[in-house]
Design a protein around this motif. Structure first.
Motif, PDB file in Angstrom:
ATOM      1  N   ARG A  26       0.317  47.434  59.491  1.00 33.74           N
ATOM      2  CA  ARG A  26       0.597  46.009  59.263  1.00 33.74           C
ATOM      3  C   ARG A  26       0.476  45.171  60.531  1.00 33.74           C
ATOM      4  NH1 ARG A  26       5.169  43.522  59.694  1.00 33.74           N
ATOM      5  NH2 ARG A  26       6.369  45.452  59.808  1.00 33.74           N
ATOM      6  N   VAL A  27       1.013  45.641  61.643  1.00 33.46           N
ATOM      7  CA  VAL A  27       1.037  44.847  62.872  1.00 33.46           C
ATOM      8  C   VAL A  27      -0.172  45.133  63.756  1.00 33.46           C
ATOM      9  CG1 VAL A  27       2.351  44.296  64.958  1.00 33.46           C
ATOM     10  CG2 VAL A  27       3.552  44.695  62.795  1.00 33.46           C
ATOM     11  N   MET A  28      -0.512  46.404  63.923  1.00 33.55           N
ATOM     12  CA  MET A  28      -1.583  46.784  64.847  1.00 33.55           C
ATOM     13  C   MET A  28      -2.970  46.765  64.210  1.00 33.55           C
ATOM     14  SD  MET A  28      -0.090  47.119  67.738  1.00 33.55           S
ATOM     15  CE  MET A  28      -1.389  47.897  68.671  1.00 33.55           C
ATOM     16  N   GLY A  29      -3.056  46.706  62.890  1.00 31.92           N
ATOM     17  CA  GLY A  29      -4.342  46.531  62.225  1.00 31.92           C
ATOM     18  C   GLY A  29      -5.100  47.805  61.881  1.00 31.92           C
ATOM     19  N   PHE A  30      -4.457  48.955  61.935  1.00 35.06           N
ATOM     20  CA  PHE A  30      -5.119  50.189  61.525  1.00 35.06           C
ATOM     21  C   PHE A  30      -5.129  50.300  60.006  1.00 35.06           C
ATOM     22  CE2 PHE A  30      -4.195  51.206  65.876  1.00 35.06           C
ATOM     23  CZ  PHE A  30      -5.248  52.028  66.258  1.00 35.06           C
ATOM     24  N   VAL A  31      -6.030  51.093  59.477  1.00 34.33           N
ATOM     25  CA  VAL A  31      -6.021  51.460  58.066  1.00 34.33           C
ATOM     26  C   VAL A  31      -5.849  52.970  57.985  1.00 34.33           C
ATOM     27  CG1 VAL A  31      -7.435  49.504  57.299  1.00 34.33           C
ATOM     28  CG2 VAL A  31      -8.544  51.683  57.869  1.00 34.33           C
ATOM     29  N   VAL A  32      -5.223  53.422  56.918  1.00 31.25           N
ATOM     30  CA  VAL A  32      -5.066  54.854  56.691  1.00 31.25           C
ATOM     31  C   VAL A  32      -6.372  55.368  56.109  1.00 31.25           C
ATOM     32  CG1 VAL A  32      -3.818  56.605  55.377  1.00 31.25           C
ATOM     33  CG2 VAL A  32      -2.572  54.669  56.377  1.00 31.25           C
ATOM     34  N   SER A  33      -6.988  56.325  56.807  1.00 30.91           N
ATOM     35  CA  SER A  33      -8.241  56.904  56.326  1.00 30.91           C
ATOM     36  C   SER A  33      -7.998  58.163  55.506  1.00 30.91           C
ATOM     37  CB  SER A  33      -9.185  57.210  57.496  1.00 30.91           C
ATOM     38  OG  SER A  33      -8.569  58.072  58.432  1.00 30.91           O
ATOM     39  N   LYS A  86      -4.372  38.073  73.426  1.00 29.93           N
ATOM     40  CA  LYS A  86      -3.459  36.963  73.134  1.00 29.93           C
ATOM     41  C   LYS A  86      -3.035  36.976  71.665  1.00 29.93           C
ATOM     42  CE  LYS A  86      -5.141  33.804  76.734  1.00 29.93           C
ATOM     43  NZ  LYS A  86      -5.764  32.490  76.994  1.00 29.93           N
ATOM     44  N   GLY A  87      -3.945  37.308  70.772  1.00 27.59           N
ATOM     45  CA  GLY A  87      -3.623  37.384  69.346  1.00 27.59           C
ATOM     46  C   GLY A  87      -2.606  38.467  69.038  1.00 27.59           C
ATOM     47  N   TYR A  88      -2.765  39.637  69.661  1.00 28.70           N
ATOM     48  CA  TYR A  88      -1.785  40.705  69.474  1.00 28.70           C
ATOM     49  C   TYR A  88      -0.422  40.289  70.011  1.00 28.70           C
ATOM     50  CZ  TYR A  88      -4.470  44.618  67.597  1.00 28.70           C
ATOM     51  OH  TYR A  88      -5.182  45.459  66.778  1.00 28.70           O
ATOM     52  N   ARG A  89      -0.412  39.592  71.127  1.00 29.36           N
ATOM     53  CA  ARG A  89       0.875  39.111  71.671  1.00 29.36           C
ATOM     54  C   ARG A  89       1.593  38.252  70.635  1.00 29.36           C
ATOM     55  NH1 ARG A  89       1.121  34.544  75.827  1.00 29.36           N
ATOM     56  NH2 ARG A  89       3.313  34.083  75.879  1.00 29.36           N
ATOM     57  N   GLN A  90       0.859  37.357  70.002  1.00 25.06           N
ATOM     58  CA  GLN A  90       1.468  36.500  68.986  1.00 25.06           C
ATOM     59  C   GLN A  90       1.947  37.316  67.788  1.00 25.06           C
ATOM     60  OE1 GLN A  90       2.373  33.373  69.517  1.00 25.06           O
ATOM     61  NE2 GLN A  90       1.543  33.781  71.558  1.00 25.06           N
ATOM     62  N   ALA A  91       1.174  38.329  67.388  1.00 26.99           N
ATOM     63  CA  ALA A  91       1.576  39.189  66.265  1.00 26.99           C
ATOM     64  C   ALA A  91       2.851  39.967  66.596  1.00 26.99           C
ATOM     65  CB  ALA A  91       0.446  40.148  65.906  1.00 26.99           C
ATOM     66  N   LEU A  92       2.960  40.437  67.822  1.00 31.33           N
ATOM     67  CA  LEU A  92       4.164  41.158  68.229  1.00 31.33           C
ATOM     68  C   LEU A  92       5.377  40.234  68.242  1.00 31.33           C
ATOM     69  CD1 LEU A  92       2.626  43.272  71.109  1.00 31.33           C
ATOM     70  CD2 LEU A  92       3.419  44.123  68.881  1.00 31.33           C
ATOM     71  N   ALA A  94       5.764  37.564  66.422  1.00 34.90           N
ATOM     72  CA  ALA A  94       6.088  37.301  65.016  1.00 34.90           C
ATOM     73  C   ALA A  94       6.837  38.475  64.390  1.00 34.90           C
ATOM     74  CB  ALA A  94       4.812  37.005  64.221  1.00 34.90           C
ATOM     75  N   GLU A  95       6.578  39.690  64.889  1.00 38.60           N
ATOM     76  CA  GLU A  95       7.252  40.894  64.407  1.00 38.60           C
ATOM     77  C   GLU A  95       8.647  41.038  65.021  1.00 38.60           C
ATOM     78  OE1 GLU A  95       7.553  44.410  62.162  1.00 38.60           O
ATOM     79  OE2 GLU A  95       6.206  42.699  62.014  1.00 38.60           O
ATOM     80  N   GLY A  96       8.983  40.174  65.988  1.00 36.09           N
ATOM     81  CA  GLY A  96      10.276  40.252  66.645  1.00 36.09           C
ATOM     82  C   GLY A  96      10.266  41.126  67.890  1.00 36.09           C
ATOM     83  N   ILE A  97       9.080  41.566  68.296  1.00 37.23           N
ATOM     84  CA  ILE A  97       8.944  42.371  69.517  1.00 37.23           C
ATOM     85  C   ILE A  97       8.618  41.398  70.641  1.00 37.23           C
ATOM     86  CG2 ILE A  97       7.667  44.217  70.669  1.00 37.23           C
ATOM     87  CD1 ILE A  97       7.130  45.364  67.847  1.00 37.23           C
ATOM     88  N   THR A  98       9.655  41.029  71.386  1.00 36.51           N
ATOM     89  CA  THR A  98       9.482  39.989  72.402  1.00 36.51           C
ATOM     90  C   THR A  98       9.606  40.522  73.822  1.00 36.51           C
ATOM     91  OG1 THR A  98      11.824  39.445  72.244  1.00 36.51           O
ATOM     92  CG2 THR A  98      10.296  38.171  70.858  1.00 36.51           C
ATOM     93  N   GLU A  99       9.989  41.780  73.983  1.00 38.91           N
ATOM     94  CA  GLU A  99      10.084  42.362  75.316  1.00 38.91           C
ATOM     95  C   GLU A  99       8.715  42.920  75.697  1.00 38.91           C
ATOM     96  OE1 GLU A  99      12.445  45.881  77.624  1.00 38.91           O
ATOM     97  OE2 GLU A  99      13.496  44.821  76.029  1.00 38.91           O
ATOM     98  N   HIS A 100       8.025  42.172  76.534  1.00 37.89           N
ATOM     99  CA  HIS A 100       6.670  42.540  76.954  1.00 37.89           C
ATOM    100  C   HIS A 100       6.596  42.571  78.476  1.00 37.89           C
ATOM    101  CE1 HIS A 100       5.432  39.947  73.273  1.00 37.89           C
ATOM    102  NE2 HIS A 100       5.805  41.143  72.878  1.00 37.89           N
ATOM    103  N   GLU A 122       0.330  50.259  75.396  1.00 33.93           N
ATOM    104  CA  GLU A 122      -0.439  49.326  76.214  1.00 33.93           C
ATOM    105  C   GLU A 122      -1.598  48.808  75.380  1.00 33.93           C
ATOM    106  OE1 GLU A 122      -3.073  49.214  80.344  1.00 33.93           O
ATOM    107  OE2 GLU A 122      -3.003  51.057  79.156  1.00 33.93           O
ATOM    108  N   LEU A 123      -1.741  47.499  75.339  1.00 31.42           N
ATOM    109  CA  LEU A 123      -2.923  46.848  74.787  1.00 31.42           C
ATOM    110  C   LEU A 123      -3.646  46.249  75.975  1.00 31.42           C
ATOM    111  CD1 LEU A 123      -1.243  44.933  71.843  1.00 31.42           C
ATOM    112  CD2 LEU A 123      -2.440  47.120  71.726  1.00 31.42           C
TER     113      LEU A 123
END
Length: 179
Positions: A26-33, A86-92, A94-100, A122-123
């Motif tokens: 959901r957050v990192m954008g992977f799909v289950v293969s 920058k987009g991943y930062r915003q997604a994190l 939004a997920e409530g993960i603010t300690e970066h 690390e991204l």
């Protein structure tokens, strides 16, 4: 004969497998293969972001909740651009993960955080420069891409052995060819 190995995927054990699969899809954008149960009886989820690669990341059941240290040192994901970082930062956020921890390594711009089980992630995206490592300067992702690029270039040029990423890549290829 020259031996060559390319890292293509990695796997980690999870305490709460369903929560980890949810986060990484959901957050990192992977799909289950694929998913199933392995020979050990542990549930396993194979995940990817690349249709040419069956799996880049694998999550397994079985990490004990009472381990006194985190056995994972770092999970790193290379991104295609500063805008994606920058987009991943915003997604994190939004997920409530603010300690970066946001860092300019000279050769890469990086964002560090912890996933739901406390694994360091690390991204990063490569810069067009090389500078000797370790190198870690503050990075302000609220600046424009041009401002970030100019700051990084100035920092790299002020350090010893500055070169472009292309020149550095050629130097590594030369070393590989000399094996």
């Amino acid at each position: 004969m020259t031996l060559s190995a390319q890292l293509t995927h990695f796997g980690i054990h999870a305490v709460d497998l369903d929560r980890m699969v949810d986060f990484y899809t959901r957050v990192m954008g992977f799909v289950v293969s694929d998913s199933g149960v392995g020979r050990s009886g542990a549930r396993v989820f194979f995940m990817t972001q690349n249709p040419e690669c069956h799996h880049q990341f694998v999550l397994f059941d079985g990490r004990p909740a009472d381990v006194t240290y985190n056995p994972v040192n770092q999970i790193s994901f290379r991104l295609d651009s500063l805008d994606t970082l920058k987009g991943y930062r915003q997604a994190l956020i939004a997920e409530g993960i603010t300690e970066h921890r946001v860092t300019d390594h000279g050769n890469a711009w990086a964002l560090y955080f912890k996933d739901p089980e406390g694994n360091p992630v690390e991204l990063y995206t490569d810069t067009p420069f090389y500078t000797p490592q370790p190198c870690g300067e503050p990075l302000d992702l609220d600046q424009t891409n041009d401002q970030i690029l100019a700051t990084t270039e100035a920092m790299c040029r002020g350090r010893p052995r500055f070169m472009t990423r292309e020149a550095w890549m050629q130097s590594i290829q030369d070393k590989l060819d000399a094996r």
